[in-house]
Design a protein around this motif. Structure first.
Motif, mmCIF file in Angstrom:
data_model
loop_
_atom_site.group_PDB
_atom_site.id
_atom_site.type_symbol
_atom_site.label_atom_id
_atom_site.label_comp_id
_atom_site.label_asym_id
_atom_site.label_seq_id
_atom_site.Cartn_x
_atom_site.Cartn_y
_atom_site.Cartn_z
ATOM 1 N N LYS A 119 0.834 -1.095 -0.004
ATOM 2 C CA LYS A 119 -0.119 -0.351 -0.160
ATOM 3 C C LYS A 119 0.515 1.183 0.012
ATOM 4 O O LYS A 119 0.379 2.628 -0.620
ATOM 5 C CB LYS A 119 -0.870 -0.159 0.734
ATOM 6 C CG LYS A 119 -1.883 -0.967 1.427
ATOM 7 C CD LYS A 119 -2.770 -1.258 0.104
ATOM 8 C CE LYS A 119 -4.393 -2.141 0.165
ATOM 9 N NZ LYS A 119 -4.655 -2.214 -0.756
ATOM 10 N N SER A 120 2.119 1.460 0.996
ATOM 11 C CA SER A 120 3.052 2.417 0.788
ATOM 12 C C SER A 120 4.406 2.363 0.945
ATOM 13 O O SER A 120 4.419 0.808 0.957
ATOM 14 C CB SER A 120 2.234 3.452 2.249
ATOM 15 O OG SER A 120 3.053 4.520 2.362
ATOM 16 N N GLU A 121 5.228 3.340 0.622
ATOM 17 C CA GLU A 121 6.596 3.042 0.446
ATOM 18 C C GLU A 121 6.565 3.139 2.155
ATOM 19 O O GLU A 121 8.321 2.825 2.602
ATOM 20 C CB GLU A 121 7.755 3.457 -0.004
ATOM 21 C CG GLU A 121 7.104 5.468 0.135
ATOM 22 C CD GLU A 121 8.224 6.289 -0.802
ATOM 23 O OE1 GLU A 121 9.534 5.508 -1.487
ATOM 24 O OE2 GLU A 121 7.307 6.285 -1.440
ATOM 25 N N SER A 122 5.654 3.686 2.549
ATOM 26 C CA SER A 122 6.419 4.137 4.342
ATOM 27 C C SER A 122 5.642 2.772 5.156
ATOM 28 O O SER A 122 5.225 2.097 4.227
ATOM 29 C CB SER A 122 5.290 5.768 4.402
ATOM 30 O OG SER A 122 5.695 6.733 4.166
ATOM 31 N N PHE A 123 6.375 3.181 6.224
ATOM 32 C CA PHE A 123 5.531 1.274 7.433
ATOM 33 C C PHE A 123 4.339 2.416 7.612
ATOM 34 O O PHE A 123 3.832 1.194 8.445
ATOM 35 C CB PHE A 123 7.215 1.550 8.100
ATOM 36 C CG PHE A 123 8.291 1.146 7.788
ATOM 37 C CD1 PHE A 123 8.065 -0.034 6.658
ATOM 38 C CD2 PHE A 123 9.070 2.252 7.466
ATOM 39 C CE1 PHE A 123 9.513 -0.980 6.263
ATOM 40 C CE2 PHE A 123 10.227 1.828 6.305
ATOM 41 C CZ PHE A 123 10.135 0.963 6.301
ATOM 42 N N ARG A 124 4.365 3.320 8.417
ATOM 43 C CA ARG A 124 3.211 3.418 8.773
ATOM 44 C C ARG A 124 3.032 5.507 8.405
ATOM 45 O O ARG A 124 3.905 6.083 7.899
ATOM 46 C CB ARG A 124 3.628 3.660 10.923
ATOM 47 C CG ARG A 124 3.493 2.366 11.379
ATOM 48 C CD ARG A 124 3.558 2.869 12.953
ATOM 49 N NE ARG A 124 3.629 1.247 13.721
ATOM 50 C CZ ARG A 124 4.038 0.489 14.692
ATOM 51 N NH1 ARG A 124 5.373 0.918 14.327
ATOM 52 N NH2 ARG A 124 3.467 -0.451 14.449
ATOM 53 N N LYS A 125 1.621 6.169 8.427
ATOM 54 C CA LYS A 125 1.387 6.467 9.023
ATOM 55 C C LYS A 125 0.414 7.331 9.621
ATOM 56 O O LYS A 125 -0.648 6.705 10.615
ATOM 57 C CB LYS A 125 -0.343 6.557 7.280
ATOM 58 C CG LYS A 125 -0.628 7.916 6.627
ATOM 59 C CD LYS A 125 -2.261 7.788 5.920
ATOM 60 C CE LYS A 125 -2.396 9.288 5.113
ATOM 61 N NZ LYS A 125 -3.189 8.695 4.103
ATOM 62 N N ILE A 126 0.487 8.645 9.678
ATOM 63 C CA ILE A 126 -0.062 9.322 10.808
ATOM 64 C C ILE A 126 -0.480 11.052 10.491
ATOM 65 O O ILE A 126 -0.556 11.109 9.933
ATOM 66 C CB ILE A 126 0.547 9.441 11.688
ATOM 67 C CG1 ILE A 126 2.143 10.724 11.305
ATOM 68 C CG2 ILE A 126 1.824 8.180 12.418
ATOM 69 C CD1 ILE A 126 2.941 11.490 12.624
ATOM 70 N N ILE A 127 -1.404 11.109 10.754
ATOM 71 C CA ILE A 127 -2.725 12.873 10.500
ATOM 72 C C ILE A 127 -2.117 13.293 11.999
ATOM 73 O O ILE A 127 -1.925 13.132 13.122
ATOM 74 C CB ILE A 127 -3.916 11.980 10.662
ATOM 75 C CG1 ILE A 127 -4.488 10.980 9.405
ATOM 76 C CG2 ILE A 127 -4.485 13.704 10.777
ATOM 77 C CD1 ILE A 127 -5.419 11.100 9.226
ATOM 78 N N ILE A 128 -1.312 14.415 11.618
ATOM 79 C CA ILE A 128 -0.952 15.159 12.815
ATOM 80 C C ILE A 128 -2.700 16.730 12.554
ATOM 81 O O ILE A 128 -2.560 16.636 11.393
ATOM 82 C CB ILE A 128 -0.185 15.898 12.551
ATOM 83 C CG1 ILE A 128 0.773 17.237 14.223
ATOM 84 C CG2 ILE A 128 0.321 16.548 11.414
ATOM 85 C CD1 ILE A 128 1.860 16.890 14.096
ATOM 86 N N HIS A 327 11.738 0.829 17.153
ATOM 87 C CA HIS A 327 10.707 1.602 17.309
ATOM 88 C C HIS A 327 9.087 1.739 16.731
ATOM 89 O O HIS A 327 8.685 1.609 16.416
ATOM 90 C CB HIS A 327 10.646 1.915 18.839
ATOM 91 C CG HIS A 327 9.602 2.669 19.523
ATOM 92 N ND1 HIS A 327 8.999 1.980 20.456
ATOM 93 C CD2 HIS A 327 8.825 3.833 19.616
ATOM 94 C CE1 HIS A 327 7.714 1.590 21.132
ATOM 95 N NE2 HIS A 327 8.051 3.267 20.455
ATOM 96 N N ILE A 328 10.363 3.264 16.048
ATOM 97 C CA ILE A 328 8.660 4.122 15.095
ATOM 98 C C ILE A 328 8.291 2.671 14.205
ATOM 99 O O ILE A 328 7.072 2.953 14.213
ATOM 100 C CB ILE A 328 9.453 4.892 14.542
ATOM 101 C CG1 ILE A 328 9.626 5.941 15.854
ATOM 102 C CG2 ILE A 328 8.594 6.094 14.144
ATOM 103 C CD1 ILE A 328 10.479 7.498 15.776
ATOM 104 N N ARG A 329 8.851 2.480 13.914
ATOM 105 C CA ARG A 329 8.908 1.678 12.285
ATOM 106 C C ARG A 329 8.189 0.159 13.155
ATOM 107 O O ARG A 329 7.469 0.028 12.188
ATOM 108 C CB ARG A 329 10.025 1.421 11.366
ATOM 109 C CG ARG A 329 10.614 2.825 10.959
ATOM 110 C CD ARG A 329 11.673 1.920 9.329
ATOM 111 N NE ARG A 329 12.409 3.083 9.131
ATOM 112 C CZ ARG A 329 13.340 2.941 8.638
ATOM 113 N NH1 ARG A 329 13.535 1.370 7.976
ATOM 114 N NH2 ARG A 329 14.339 4.486 7.936
ATOM 115 N N HIS A 330 8.726 -0.380 14.152
ATOM 116 C CA HIS A 330 8.442 -2.268 13.840
ATOM 117 C C HIS A 330 8.041 -1.853 15.596
ATOM 118 O O HIS A 330 7.511 -2.878 15.622
ATOM 119 C CB HIS A 330 8.962 -2.624 13.630
ATOM 120 C CG HIS A 330 9.903 -2.725 12.173
ATOM 121 N ND1 HIS A 330 8.960 -2.677 11.078
ATOM 122 C CD2 HIS A 330 11.183 -2.055 11.929
ATOM 123 C CE1 HIS A 330 9.491 -2.713 9.662
ATOM 124 N NE2 HIS A 330 11.087 -2.296 10.383
ATOM 125 N N GLY A 331 7.681 -1.075 16.595
ATOM 126 C CA GLY A 331 7.907 -1.451 18.079
ATOM 127 C C GLY A 331 5.929 -2.256 17.812
ATOM 128 O O GLY A 331 5.068 -1.717 16.854
#
Length: 680
Positions: A119-128, A327-331
């Motif tokens: 779905k994405s090249e990033s590992f997580r998506k956040i909204i700010i 931690h950020i990517r895989h915690g």
């Protein structure tokens, strides 16, 4: 051929009941690959429910024709009932999309199989949601600023870029980036405004349009002017009732450099991801970590050298370190998501579990410092439901001067760095009646501090008192019985100073007292005690209960605390959000605050009653500031006269009734004179 397979995948279970959904993260190539595969498992329901997480390290990658095979047998799992011996992922291109066949193999039992689509090249998506004061120059998360990188290279960087480099996609929420137009609602005498914890708490709930009392990948960032304590440059704070790490603020008028504003913004977002300071993980005073989570002035090249922010900026590559990146990517999801769980640990809790370990820390303590944890003087026992306040004393028996941490805002008497709301002191609490359950006291706010240093010797110890009854875990003393407490302080040389073990007993209450205690033992009242009062309509039930306690049980000992927080709050202005979305100011209610704080002062002069000496000092200093500010605004000599009478009463109480030593009295007199000088 697939150029890079790293990124985020989503898909569903293919075998057995087919009732599971998988969010898969593959991290084997691209920017700073960690050779990790991780994932979160959800129930395939509406709404879907998070179940558990896994993480496999040391992934092996094998390419054959148009297929890539990834394997690992080094797994970690958030659930003891869901453990697997190996993961095998086969990746190939199908109909112009990258597809992953996932097999989680068990040593015994049925494997789990999924088919997932990238779905994405990033590992997580956040909204700010990024709100800012209108008086603060706009600093949105996607705005690039020019900064000097190592080797004097000029680069353009933004908060969004910093997170993208860490593998996190950052998007603005539907509310976008909104101004909080304070200046239109403030009269001229209030132009030098600042924010308090109480107001930030209220602002988050009001202005954070997507705020919910649950874990979610949405965070609120507030670009503010300044905090009431000039030592604060940023702060991360928690939601209500146990939902942690949902918001942060950066105080731009306390930070001169744009580069440092960017740095602190990313640093505070790092805390929202549940990242610690690097020295908190190692138990040292400084760190050689070239990371967003370090303090630039806390960086050391080696143990032999002193900290230097110049060395830090010369080498910093504007990135998280490897363990933070992992931690950020895989915690595990609940340990990373905003509103999830919080890291727990610390030296003090280890000592309570095994007191014999204390001798090891004493032998390693080369600082010459000692730490004393105590209950207020003349206090025999706590009543069930009573707010628990402890006193901390950092001292030495040496004649030589020893450097210790200090804040810009410290007085000579109190050193705020001894308060557990900062990272230097930890307090562990053991409930001896409940299978020796141990918790670390965890405050609701975590600040980014501009630090100073001060020196102490055997004639000049430093003190602090701390309300530790309520924090991230709710009430820590909600049951009667015996409690053991231990504190630790991290000295400038890296030594860990361990306090004595303090025993506290809370007797079983009578039925009448139990009913009265319930007026203080709900979460809203706990938050009000922590915040020293608030006008927030979101805490209205708590304020109603406190008012009921004051009016219907006027002689009860609890009222010294309720009058303290109510008087403290009424004596300061409070920012509130009007219907037109401007911010109004509730001006200080001088007369009500005077009456309440004077009552606290009178009650606390009796032996064994009232608040502790340090809190009484803080009360009278705050009272003096109220009078001086009132004299300025109202141009009324009576308030100036009251301030001078308060000074005389304060000196008499502490010198003649409390019988404090000359060194402490000199500090008290110097501080009150500074307050009075502000009127001139």
């Amino acid at each position: 051929m697939i150029r890079t397979e790293s990124g985020l995948y989503r898909g569903f279970q293919q075998n057995n009941a087919k009732n599971l959904e998988l969010e898969l993260r593959i991290d084997v190539n691209g920017n700073r690959p960690l050779m990790i595969i991780s994932g979160d498992i959800f129930s395939k329901t509406i709404p879907k429910k998070y179940l558990w997480s896994f993480l496999f390290t040391k992934v092996k990658r094998k390419v054959t024709n148009n297929r890539i095979e990834l394997t690992s047998k080094q797994g970690k799992f958030s659930s003891n009932s869901n453990k697997f011996s190996e993961i095998i992922v086969n990746i190939h291109t199908k109909r112009d999309q990258i597809e992953a066949e996932v097999n989680l193999k068990r040593a015994r039992g049925t494997d789990l199989q999924f088919i997932c689509i990238r779905k994405s090249e990033s590992f997580r998506k956040i909204i700010i949601e990024n709100d800012y004061e209108e008086d603060v120059k706009k600093f949105p998360v996607n705005k690039e600023i020019e900064i000097i990188a190592p080797n004097n290279k000029k680069i353009k960087f933004s908060i969004q870029r910093a997170l993208f480099d860490a593998g996190i996609e950052l998007a603005l929420g539907e509310a976008g980036s909104n101004a909080v137009p304070i200046k239109f609602a403030i009269s001229p005498e209030h132009m030098h405004y600042y924010w308090t914890e109480s107001e930030l708490h209220n602002a988050m709930i009001h202005h954070f349009s997507k705020w919910e009392d649950k874990p979610q990948w949405i965070v609120w960032m507030f670009s503010a002017s300044r905090y009431e304590d000039p030592s604060y440059m940023g702060i991360m704070f928690h939601g209500l009732r146990g939902n942690h790490r949902q918001a942060c603020a950066v105080f731009h008028k306390s930070i001169a450099e744009k580069k440092l504003q960017l740095y602190i913004s990313v640093h505070e977002l790092g805390h929202c991801f549940n990242l610690q300071h690097p020295w908190e993980k190692t138990g040292t005073s400084c760190s050689s970590s070239l990371s967003w989570m370090n303090y630039p002035w806390n960086y050391v090249k080696s143990k032999r050298l002193t900290p230097s922010k110049k060395w830090f900026w010369n080498a910093f590559r504007f990135q998280f370190d490897k363990s933070e990146l992992s931690h950020i990517r895989h915690g595990f999801r609940n340990e990373v998501i905003f509103g999830g769980s919080e890291f727990v640990g610390g030296i003090a809790s280890k000592i309570l579990k095994n007191p014999s370990q204390k001798s090891s820390f004493i032998s390693k303590n080369k600082s010459g410092l000692q730490l004393r944890l105590d209950i207020p003087r003349d206090k025999k026992e706590f009543i069930f439901g009573e707010p628990i306040v402890v006193e901390l004393k950092l001292f030495t028996e040496s004649n030589r001067k020893i450097e210790v941490h200090s804040l810009k805002s410290n007085s000579n008497l109190m050193n705020r760095c001894l308060h557990p709301k900062y990272e230097f002191v930890q307090i562990a609490i053991c409930n001896c009646e409940q299978a020796n359950q141990i918790k670390n006291y965890r405050p609701l706010f975590k600040p980014f501090l501009s630090l100073n240093k001060t020196k102490i010797d055997k004639c000049s110890p430093i003190y602090e008192s701390a309300y530790i009854g309520f924090g991230q875990d709710g009430f820590y003393f909600k049951n009667s019985g015996k409690y053991s407490l231990c504190a630790s302080y991290r000295a400038l040389d890296g030594s860990i100073i361990i306090s004595n073990i303090l025993e506290i007993e809370i007797p079983e209450p009578k039925e009448d007292n139990k009913k009265i205690a319930k007026l203080l033992l709900d979460d809203e009242q706990g938050e009000l005690l922590y915040l020293k009062g608030s006008d927030s309509r979101y805490l209205s039930k708590g304020n109603d209960a406190i008012d009921k306690l004051i009016t219907q049980h006027s002689t009860h000992p609890f009222n010294v605390y309720t009058k303290f927080i109510k008087g403290y709050n009424l004596g300061r202005e409070f920012k509130f959000f009007r219907k037109d979305n401007l911010i109004g100011i509730r001006k200080p209610k001088i007369t009500e605050a005077e009456d309440l704080l004077s009552s606290v002062e009178e009650l606390s002069t009796k032996k064994g009653e009232g608040i502790d000496n340090i809190s009484l000092y803080e009360t009278m200093i705050h009272h003096a500031k109220i009078e001086i500010n009132a004299a300025k605004i109202e141009i009324n000599a009576k308030h100036k006269e009251k301030a001078y009478k308060l000074r005389d009463r304060m000196i008499n109480i502490f010198r003649n009734e409390k019988k404090l030593n000359n060194n402490v009295m000199n500090s008290i007199e110097n501080q009150i004179e500074k307050i009075l000088d502000q009127e001139n």
